[in-house]
Design a protein around this motif. Structure first.
Motif: not given
Lengths: 222, 164
Positions: B100-107
Protein backbone atom coordinates in the motif's frame (compact mmCIF):
# COMPACT_ATOMS: atom_id res chain seq x y z
CA UNK A 1 13.92 8.82 -63.41
CA UNK A 2 14.47 8.55 -59.68
CA UNK A 3 11.33 9.14 -57.67
CA UNK A 4 11.50 12.18 -55.47
CA UNK A 5 9.76 12.21 -52.16
CA UNK A 6 10.13 13.76 -48.78
CA UNK A 7 10.86 10.96 -46.32
CA UNK A 8 10.34 13.14 -43.25
CA UNK A 9 6.99 14.36 -44.52
CA UNK A 10 5.95 10.79 -45.34
CA UNK A 11 6.96 9.48 -41.92
CA UNK A 12 5.29 12.41 -40.21
CA UNK A 13 2.05 11.88 -42.11
CA UNK A 14 2.06 8.16 -41.43
CA UNK A 15 2.56 8.65 -37.71
CA UNK A 16 -0.09 11.33 -37.47
CA UNK A 17 -2.61 9.49 -39.66
CA UNK A 18 -2.55 6.32 -37.58
CA UNK A 19 -5.72 5.77 -35.61
CA UNK A 20 -7.23 3.04 -33.49
CA UNK A 21 -9.92 1.64 -35.78
CA UNK A 22 -12.67 -0.32 -34.05
CA UNK A 23 -15.26 -0.55 -36.79
CA UNK A 24 -14.54 -2.42 -39.99
CA UNK A 25 -16.25 -2.88 -43.32
CA UNK A 26 -17.33 -6.45 -44.09
CA UNK A 27 -14.58 -6.90 -46.64
CA UNK A 28 -11.69 -9.34 -46.59
CA UNK A 29 -8.14 -8.06 -46.53
CA UNK A 30 -6.05 -9.30 -49.44
CA UNK A 31 -3.18 -11.65 -48.64
CA UNK A 32 -0.70 -9.48 -50.56
CA UNK A 33 -1.46 -6.63 -48.16
CA UNK A 34 -1.23 -8.90 -45.12
CA UNK A 35 2.19 -10.03 -46.31
CA UNK A 36 3.35 -6.41 -46.42
CA UNK A 37 2.03 -5.95 -42.89
CA UNK A 38 3.86 -9.06 -41.66
CA UNK A 39 7.05 -7.96 -43.41
CA UNK A 40 6.85 -4.62 -41.57
CA UNK A 41 6.69 -6.53 -38.30
CA UNK A 42 9.58 -8.75 -39.34
CA UNK A 43 11.80 -5.72 -39.96
CA UNK A 44 11.42 -4.36 -36.41
CA UNK A 45 14.51 -4.01 -34.21
CA UNK A 46 15.09 -6.59 -31.48
CA UNK A 47 17.73 -7.00 -28.78
CA UNK A 48 20.53 -9.31 -29.94
CA UNK A 49 18.50 -9.62 -33.18
CA UNK A 50 16.55 -12.31 -31.31
CA UNK A 51 13.35 -11.72 -33.33
CA UNK A 52 11.16 -13.32 -30.64
CA UNK A 53 7.90 -12.45 -32.43
CA UNK A 54 5.60 -14.95 -34.06
CA UNK A 55 2.47 -13.84 -35.89
CA UNK A 56 -0.74 -15.83 -36.24
CA UNK A 57 -2.97 -14.62 -39.07
CA UNK A 58 -6.49 -15.48 -37.95
CA UNK A 59 -9.17 -15.61 -40.64
CA UNK A 60 -11.44 -18.30 -39.18
CA UNK A 61 -14.63 -16.44 -38.25
CA UNK A 62 -15.45 -18.75 -35.35
CA UNK A 63 -12.03 -18.18 -33.78
CA UNK A 64 -12.31 -14.42 -34.33
CA UNK A 65 -15.76 -14.44 -32.72
CA UNK A 66 -14.43 -16.33 -29.69
CA UNK A 67 -11.55 -13.86 -29.39
CA UNK A 68 -14.15 -11.08 -29.37
CA UNK A 69 -15.93 -12.73 -26.46
CA UNK A 70 -12.70 -13.12 -24.48
CA UNK A 71 -11.72 -9.51 -25.23
CA UNK A 72 -15.13 -8.17 -24.24
CA UNK A 73 -15.20 -10.04 -20.98
CA UNK A 74 -11.64 -9.03 -20.12
CA UNK A 75 -12.24 -5.34 -20.75
CA UNK A 76 -15.73 -5.27 -19.31
CA UNK A 77 -14.61 -7.00 -16.15
CA UNK A 78 -11.66 -4.70 -15.58
CA UNK A 79 -13.59 -1.51 -16.25
CA UNK A 80 -16.60 -2.67 -14.21
CA UNK A 81 -14.21 -3.25 -11.32
CA UNK A 82 -12.97 0.29 -11.76
CA UNK A 83 -16.55 1.53 -11.88
CA UNK A 84 -17.81 -0.16 -8.72
CA UNK A 85 -14.91 1.27 -6.75
CA UNK A 86 -15.66 4.79 -8.09
CA UNK A 87 -12.18 5.09 -9.59
CA UNK A 88 -13.62 5.40 -13.09
CA UNK A 89 -15.88 8.25 -12.00
CA UNK A 90 -12.81 9.95 -10.54
CA UNK A 91 -10.79 9.34 -13.73
CA UNK A 92 -13.49 10.98 -15.84
CA UNK A 93 -14.31 13.77 -13.41
CA UNK A 94 -13.62 16.38 -16.09
CA UNK A 95 -16.22 14.84 -18.37
CA UNK A 96 -19.25 16.67 -17.04
CA UNK A 97 -21.78 16.18 -19.86
CA UNK A 98 -24.12 13.54 -18.33
CA UNK A 99 -24.98 11.91 -21.67
CA UNK A 100 -21.35 11.62 -22.79
CA UNK A 101 -20.35 10.41 -19.37
CA UNK A 102 -23.00 7.71 -19.45
CA UNK A 103 -21.96 6.65 -22.96
CA UNK A 104 -18.29 6.37 -21.96
CA UNK A 105 -19.07 4.34 -18.86
CA UNK A 106 -21.40 2.09 -20.87
CA UNK A 107 -18.79 1.53 -23.58
CA UNK A 108 -16.11 0.66 -21.06
CA UNK A 109 -18.05 -1.46 -18.59
CA UNK A 110 -19.85 -3.45 -21.29
CA UNK A 111 -16.55 -4.52 -22.82
CA UNK A 112 -17.53 -3.04 -26.19
CA UNK A 113 -14.25 -1.15 -26.23
CA UNK A 114 -12.55 -4.50 -26.99
CA UNK A 115 -15.26 -6.94 -28.07
CA UNK A 116 -15.23 -5.35 -31.54
CA UNK A 117 -12.30 -7.67 -32.22
CA UNK A 118 -14.92 -10.33 -32.92
CA UNK A 119 -16.18 -8.35 -35.93
CA UNK A 120 -12.81 -7.88 -37.62
CA UNK A 121 -12.17 -9.48 -41.02
CA UNK A 122 -8.75 -10.63 -39.87
CA UNK A 123 -6.87 -10.61 -36.58
CA UNK A 124 -3.14 -10.84 -36.06
CA UNK A 125 -2.07 -12.44 -32.81
CA UNK A 126 1.41 -11.35 -31.83
CA UNK A 127 3.21 -13.92 -29.72
CA UNK A 128 6.58 -13.58 -28.01
CA UNK A 129 9.18 -16.18 -27.16
CA UNK A 130 9.51 -16.17 -23.39
CA UNK A 131 13.17 -17.13 -23.16
CA UNK A 132 14.24 -13.92 -24.94
CA UNK A 133 15.36 -11.15 -22.60
CA UNK A 134 13.81 -8.17 -24.33
CA UNK A 135 10.71 -9.88 -25.71
CA UNK A 136 8.08 -7.35 -24.50
CA UNK A 137 10.01 -4.48 -26.04
CA UNK A 138 10.89 -6.34 -29.24
CA UNK A 139 7.30 -7.38 -29.89
CA UNK A 140 6.06 -3.86 -29.14
CA UNK A 141 8.42 -2.49 -31.80
CA UNK A 142 7.09 -5.05 -34.28
CA UNK A 143 3.51 -4.07 -33.45
CA UNK A 144 4.16 -0.38 -34.05
CA UNK A 145 5.77 -1.22 -37.41
CA UNK A 146 2.67 -3.26 -38.24
CA UNK A 147 0.33 -0.42 -37.31
CA UNK A 148 2.22 2.05 -39.46
CA UNK A 149 2.22 -0.26 -42.48
CA UNK A 150 -1.50 -0.88 -41.98
CA UNK A 151 -1.98 2.89 -42.09
CA UNK A 152 0.18 3.26 -45.20
CA UNK A 153 -1.91 0.61 -46.96
CA UNK A 154 -5.14 2.47 -46.24
CA UNK A 155 -6.30 -0.16 -43.78
CA UNK A 156 -7.30 0.25 -40.17
CA UNK A 157 -6.19 -1.60 -37.04
CA UNK A 158 -6.19 -1.37 -33.30
CA UNK A 159 -3.61 -2.55 -30.79
CA UNK A 160 -5.64 -4.67 -28.37
CA UNK A 161 -4.04 -5.81 -25.14
CA UNK A 162 -7.23 -6.56 -23.17
CA UNK A 163 -7.10 -10.37 -23.50
CA UNK A 164 -3.41 -10.52 -22.63
CA UNK A 165 -3.22 -8.45 -19.45
CA UNK A 166 -4.79 -10.88 -17.00
CA UNK A 167 -3.03 -14.22 -17.02
CA UNK A 168 -6.40 -16.01 -16.82
CA UNK A 169 -7.53 -14.46 -20.12
CA UNK A 170 -4.19 -15.01 -21.78
CA UNK A 171 -4.40 -18.70 -20.97
CA UNK A 172 -7.77 -18.88 -22.74
CA UNK A 173 -6.34 -17.17 -25.83
CA UNK A 174 -3.32 -19.48 -25.79
CA UNK A 175 -5.56 -22.52 -25.65
CA UNK A 176 -7.81 -21.23 -28.43
CA UNK A 177 -4.86 -20.50 -30.73
CA UNK A 178 -2.84 -23.54 -29.71
CA UNK A 179 0.12 -21.39 -28.63
CA UNK A 180 2.93 -23.47 -27.10
CA UNK A 181 4.01 -23.00 -23.50
CA UNK A 182 7.30 -21.35 -24.46
CA UNK A 183 5.46 -18.43 -26.05
CA UNK A 184 3.13 -15.84 -24.61
CA UNK A 185 0.42 -13.91 -26.41
CA UNK A 186 1.42 -10.26 -26.31
CA UNK A 187 -1.39 -8.55 -28.22
CA UNK A 188 -4.11 -8.91 -30.80
CA UNK A 189 -4.33 -6.63 -33.83
CA UNK A 190 -7.68 -6.67 -35.64
CA UNK A 191 -7.23 -5.38 -39.20
CA UNK A 192 -9.67 -4.38 -41.90
CA UNK A 193 -11.00 -1.75 -44.22
CA UNK A 194 -12.88 1.05 -42.56
CA UNK A 195 -15.44 3.64 -43.52
CA UNK A 196 -14.64 6.56 -41.30
CA UNK A 197 -11.37 7.80 -39.85
CA UNK A 198 -11.89 8.82 -36.21
CA UNK A 199 -10.66 12.17 -35.00
CA UNK A 200 -7.15 12.11 -33.49
CA UNK A 201 -7.05 11.62 -29.74
CA UNK A 202 -5.50 14.46 -27.74
CA UNK A 203 -1.83 14.25 -26.90
CA UNK A 204 -0.03 15.86 -23.98
CA UNK A 205 2.07 18.84 -25.03
CA UNK A 206 5.81 18.22 -25.51
CA UNK A 207 6.51 20.70 -22.74
CA UNK A 208 4.86 18.32 -20.26
CA UNK A 209 6.56 15.16 -21.38
CA UNK A 210 10.11 16.10 -22.34
CA UNK A 211 12.89 17.08 -19.97
CA UNK A 212 16.46 18.27 -20.22
CA UNK A 213 19.21 16.25 -18.50
CA UNK A 214 17.12 15.38 -15.46
CA UNK A 215 13.51 14.34 -14.97
CA UNK A 216 11.35 17.40 -14.36
CA UNK A 217 13.79 19.93 -15.80
CA UNK A 218 11.96 21.59 -18.71
CA UNK A 219 13.39 20.97 -22.17
CA UNK A 220 10.90 23.24 -23.87
CA UNK A 221 10.42 26.52 -22.11
CA UNK A 222 7.04 28.09 -22.73
CA UNK B 1 21.45 -29.93 8.71
CA UNK B 2 19.46 -27.16 7.02
CA UNK B 3 18.23 -24.51 9.41
CA UNK B 4 14.57 -23.53 9.65
CA UNK B 5 13.57 -20.61 7.44
CA UNK B 6 12.09 -17.78 9.45
CA UNK B 7 8.52 -16.76 8.74
CA UNK B 8 9.59 -13.15 8.42
CA UNK B 9 12.01 -14.10 5.66
CA UNK B 10 9.18 -15.78 3.72
CA UNK B 11 6.91 -12.76 4.19
CA UNK B 12 9.68 -10.52 2.94
CA UNK B 13 10.18 -12.71 -0.10
CA UNK B 14 6.46 -12.43 -0.94
CA UNK B 15 6.69 -8.66 -0.55
CA UNK B 16 9.79 -8.44 -2.71
CA UNK B 17 8.22 -10.54 -5.45
CA UNK B 18 5.14 -8.33 -5.53
CA UNK B 19 7.35 -5.24 -5.50
CA UNK B 20 9.31 -6.65 -8.44
CA UNK B 21 6.07 -7.01 -10.43
CA UNK B 22 5.05 -3.47 -9.50
CA UNK B 23 8.43 -2.06 -10.51
CA UNK B 24 8.40 -3.90 -13.83
CA UNK B 25 4.80 -3.60 -14.97
CA UNK B 26 3.26 -0.87 -12.82
CA UNK B 27 -0.39 -1.36 -11.98
CA UNK B 28 -0.85 -3.86 -14.84
CA UNK B 29 1.45 -6.20 -12.92
CA UNK B 30 -1.37 -7.12 -10.55
CA UNK B 31 -3.11 -8.89 -13.42
CA UNK B 32 -0.17 -11.25 -13.73
CA UNK B 33 -0.82 -12.35 -10.15
CA UNK B 34 -4.52 -13.21 -10.37
CA UNK B 35 -3.94 -16.95 -10.06
CA UNK B 36 -1.37 -16.74 -7.26
CA UNK B 37 -2.64 -18.41 -4.11
CA UNK B 38 -4.98 -20.87 -5.80
CA UNK B 39 -2.81 -23.78 -6.84
CA UNK B 40 -1.96 -25.18 -3.40
CA UNK B 41 -5.46 -24.71 -1.96
CA UNK B 42 -7.13 -26.17 -5.03
CA UNK B 43 -5.07 -29.30 -4.52
CA UNK B 44 -6.35 -29.47 -0.96
CA UNK B 45 -10.05 -28.76 -1.44
CA UNK B 46 -10.71 -28.69 -5.19
CA UNK B 47 -12.58 -32.01 -4.93
CA UNK B 48 -15.09 -30.38 -2.58
CA UNK B 49 -16.16 -27.72 -5.07
CA UNK B 50 -19.53 -28.11 -6.76
CA UNK B 51 -22.07 -26.19 -8.81
CA UNK B 52 -23.16 -23.80 -6.03
CA UNK B 53 -21.12 -20.59 -5.87
CA UNK B 54 -22.23 -19.98 -2.29
CA UNK B 55 -21.14 -23.44 -1.16
CA UNK B 56 -17.83 -22.95 -2.98
CA UNK B 57 -17.37 -19.61 -1.27
CA UNK B 58 -17.81 -21.32 2.08
CA UNK B 59 -15.32 -24.03 1.12
CA UNK B 60 -12.83 -21.32 0.11
CA UNK B 61 -13.14 -19.36 3.36
CA UNK B 62 -12.93 -22.53 5.46
CA UNK B 63 -9.85 -23.70 3.58
CA UNK B 64 -8.12 -20.34 4.10
CA UNK B 65 -8.92 -20.58 7.80
CA UNK B 66 -7.95 -24.21 8.29
CA UNK B 67 -4.61 -23.61 6.57
CA UNK B 68 -3.96 -20.77 8.99
CA UNK B 69 -3.82 -18.15 6.24
CA UNK B 70 -6.64 -16.13 7.81
CA UNK B 71 -8.04 -16.04 11.32
CA UNK B 72 -11.58 -15.76 10.00
CA UNK B 73 -13.42 -14.72 6.87
CA UNK B 74 -16.85 -13.48 5.89
CA UNK B 75 -18.66 -12.41 2.76
CA UNK B 76 -21.73 -10.35 1.93
CA UNK B 77 -23.22 -9.34 -1.41
CA UNK B 78 -23.51 -5.56 -1.67
CA UNK B 79 -24.98 -5.50 -5.16
CA UNK B 80 -26.25 -8.10 -7.59
CA UNK B 81 -22.74 -8.95 -8.74
CA UNK B 82 -20.49 -7.42 -6.08
CA UNK B 83 -19.17 -9.29 -3.07
CA UNK B 84 -17.35 -7.83 -0.10
CA UNK B 85 -15.08 -10.42 1.45
CA UNK B 86 -13.61 -9.59 4.83
CA UNK B 87 -10.50 -11.26 6.20
CA UNK B 88 -9.29 -11.06 9.77
CA UNK B 89 -5.65 -11.60 10.76
CA UNK B 90 -4.54 -12.53 7.26
CA UNK B 91 -0.98 -13.84 6.92
CA UNK B 92 -0.46 -11.45 4.00
CA UNK B 93 -1.36 -8.34 5.98
CA UNK B 94 2.26 -7.26 6.44
CA UNK B 95 2.85 -7.53 2.69
CA UNK B 96 -0.34 -5.57 2.01
CA UNK B 97 0.74 -2.79 4.34
CA UNK B 98 4.08 -2.41 2.56
CA UNK B 99 2.57 -2.63 -0.92
CA UNK B 100 0.00 0.00 0.00
CA UNK B 101 2.94 2.29 0.74
CA UNK B 102 4.71 1.40 -2.54
CA UNK B 103 1.82 1.10 -4.97
CA UNK B 104 -0.81 3.22 -3.25
CA UNK B 105 -3.08 0.21 -2.76
CA UNK B 106 -2.98 -3.48 -1.99
CA UNK B 107 -1.30 -4.90 -5.08
CA UNK B 108 -2.39 -8.55 -5.01
CA UNK B 109 -4.57 -10.66 -2.73
CA UNK B 110 -3.90 -14.41 -2.86
CA UNK B 111 -6.89 -15.05 -0.57
CA UNK B 112 -9.27 -13.17 -2.86
CA UNK B 113 -7.74 -14.96 -5.84
CA UNK B 114 -8.65 -18.29 -4.31
CA UNK B 115 -12.15 -17.15 -3.40
CA UNK B 116 -12.65 -15.95 -6.98
CA UNK B 117 -11.35 -19.21 -8.42
CA UNK B 118 -13.85 -21.17 -6.30
CA UNK B 119 -16.80 -18.94 -7.27
CA UNK B 120 -15.79 -18.96 -10.93
CA UNK B 121 -15.60 -22.75 -10.86
CA UNK B 122 -19.34 -22.82 -10.15
CA UNK B 123 -20.46 -19.96 -12.37
CA UNK B 124 -18.13 -20.34 -15.35
CA UNK B 125 -17.17 -16.69 -14.94
CA UNK B 126 -13.87 -14.88 -14.47
CA UNK B 127 -14.20 -12.54 -11.51
CA UNK B 128 -12.43 -9.28 -10.95
CA UNK B 129 -10.68 -8.19 -7.78
CA UNK B 130 -11.99 -4.64 -7.97
CA UNK B 131 -10.23 -3.57 -4.81
CA UNK B 132 -8.46 -4.92 -1.77
CA UNK B 133 -7.68 -2.74 1.17
CA UNK B 134 -6.33 -2.88 4.68
CA UNK B 135 -8.94 -1.65 7.15
CA UNK B 136 -6.78 -1.36 10.21
CA UNK B 137 -7.83 2.19 10.91
CA UNK B 138 -11.32 0.74 11.48
CA UNK B 139 -10.43 -2.61 12.99
CA UNK B 140 -6.92 -3.91 13.70
CA UNK B 141 -5.90 -6.93 11.59
CA UNK B 142 -8.73 -6.51 9.10
CA UNK B 143 -8.74 -6.28 5.35
CA UNK B 144 -11.43 -6.41 2.70
CA UNK B 145 -11.64 -7.51 -0.90
CA UNK B 146 -14.29 -6.22 -3.29
CA UNK B 147 -14.99 -8.87 -5.90
CA UNK B 148 -16.97 -8.22 -9.05
CA UNK B 149 -18.50 -11.32 -10.60
CA UNK B 150 -18.72 -10.14 -14.21
CA UNK B 151 -21.55 -11.41 -16.32
CA UNK B 152 -23.55 -13.04 -13.54
CA UNK B 153 -26.26 -11.95 -11.16
CA UNK B 154 -25.77 -13.41 -7.74
CA UNK B 155 -28.66 -14.15 -5.42
CA UNK B 156 -28.45 -12.55 -2.00
CA UNK B 157 -25.93 -14.09 0.38
CA UNK B 158 -28.61 -13.96 3.04
CA UNK B 159 -28.63 -12.28 6.41
CA UNK B 160 -25.16 -12.28 7.89
CA UNK B 161 -23.63 -13.49 4.64
CA UNK B 162 -21.24 -16.44 4.45
CA UNK B 163 -18.85 -16.82 7.38
CA UNK B 164 -15.90 -19.06 8.21
Amino acid sequence: MEQEFDLVAAADKLIHDRRSIRKFLPKDVEDELLLKVLEAGRQAPSGEDAQPWRFIVIKDKSIIAELGVICGRASGRRFSGEYVTQRMQERFKDLTDPEKRKAVFQKLTSGAVSSFVGEAPVVLAVCGKKDVWDMPFDTSAAIENILLMVTALGLGACWVIAPCIDVRDELKVKELLNVPEEYKVVSLIPIGYFEKLPKPRPRLPLSQISFLDRFGEPYIKE
Amino acid sequence: MRSQVSQQYLYDIIYELQKAFWDERGMGGRYRLTTVGSDYLMRQVGHRLGPSWKENLKVALEALKSEGIIGSGSCVATAENVLKVGFKDCAHLGVDRRMTQDAGRVFACPCANFVMACIDRALGTTSELAEAKVLESCEPGSCEATILVFGASLPDTGEGGVVA
